[in-house]
Design an enzyme around this catalytic site. Sequence first.
Site, mmCIF file in Angstrom:
data_model
loop_
_atom_site.group_PDB
_atom_site.id
_atom_site.type_symbol
_atom_site.label_atom_id
_atom_site.label_comp_id
_atom_site.label_asym_id
_atom_site.label_seq_id
_atom_site.Cartn_x
_atom_site.Cartn_y
_atom_site.Cartn_z
ATOM 1 N N ASN A 83 0.810 -1.220 0.000
ATOM 2 C CA ASN A 83 0.000 0.000 0.000
ATOM 3 C C ASN A 83 0.844 1.271 0.000
ATOM 4 O O ASN A 83 0.401 2.303 -0.496
ATOM 5 C CB ASN A 83 -0.918 -0.019 1.234
ATOM 6 N N GLY A 85 2.918 4.411 -0.664
ATOM 7 C CA GLY A 85 3.107 5.134 -1.923
ATOM 8 C C GLY A 85 3.102 6.627 -1.690
ATOM 9 O O GLY A 85 2.633 7.107 -0.651
ATOM 10 N N THR A 87 3.059 10.741 -3.828
ATOM 11 C CA THR A 87 2.918 11.539 -5.054
ATOM 12 C C THR A 87 3.961 12.660 -5.019
ATOM 13 O O THR A 87 4.351 13.119 -3.939
ATOM 14 C CB THR A 87 1.527 12.201 -5.152
ATOM 15 N N TYR A 148 3.551 9.336 -11.309
ATOM 16 C CA TYR A 148 2.623 8.503 -10.524
ATOM 17 C C TYR A 148 1.772 7.617 -11.443
ATOM 18 O O TYR A 148 1.567 6.430 -11.152
ATOM 19 C CB TYR A 148 1.745 9.436 -9.699
#
Length: 241
Positions: A83, A85, A87, A148
């Site tokens: 999960n 992550g 940006t 992304y």
Amino acid sequence: MARLALVTGGTRGIGAAIARRLAADGLRVAVNYRGNEAAARDFARDSGLALYRWDVSDHQACLDGVRAIERDLGQPVEVLVNNAGITRDAMLHKMSLEQWREVMQDDLDALFHMCGAVIEGMRGRGWGRIVNISSVNGQKGQFGQTNYSAAKAGVIGFTKALALESARKGVTVNAVAPGYTDTDMLAGIDAQVLDGIKAQIPVGRLGRPEEIAHAVSFLVDERAAFVTGATIAVNGGQYLA
Ligand code: CAA
């Protein structure tokens, strides 16, 4: 004995909702986080789950982290939810190499690191569940997110390939592609830009972390053994793949 699940980036937002849901489903849950100690402390106090700190973009740290969890908790990781992550939004002509690399390392390289740490064990035992968190923006593209969108599209390709390699070994590998979900990740978006995004969501609101966790719960269930290589979109109808 309850199976052991590991959720990366699991102390906040979607990851925290997934960790809580899997625990409520009866799994034993270990949670990885990288740096936000305050959030981790609050989460550990509320949830009572075991927390482990490392950076999923660091290959050796992933191998060591999984080994430490399995040693401490005395059982193998049988469910892995990738999960974690980040940006780093910018239009391509303004994007630095660092913004590109950070996103690729955290959002895509991490899958190689983490899946690599557990896949042989799962294959050997003949059972495993891997769920990779992609994004609606990996499916449809997003202005300001060449990094992304590329990484999250890569997550889907990775998932399909590993699903094929694992299918005969009782290991399912699936992706969940959340839409815009009410978490800290949206905090940096300009309010006007966010209003424009909300207007594109047919359900008429942002997603809730628990709604993403519900899809993960389905995929890791014993009864989901025939679902592999799939990408479940949980996006309020924003993009119909
Ligand atoms: N489509 C078309 N044009 C757009 C646009 C869009 N979506 N967004 C901005 N533009 C236009 C602007 O109107 C502006 O046009 P003019 O020059 O004619 O005025 C031009 O593009 C430049 O826009 P900005 O001045 O806003 O450019 P910026 O460099 O300051 O910011 C940005 C660009 C950082 C990408 C900003 O637009 C932004 O934050 N966008 C949101 C990106 C986004 O949705 N991120 C999702 C984060 S959450 C997430 O990723 C989780 C998940 O999985 C869903």
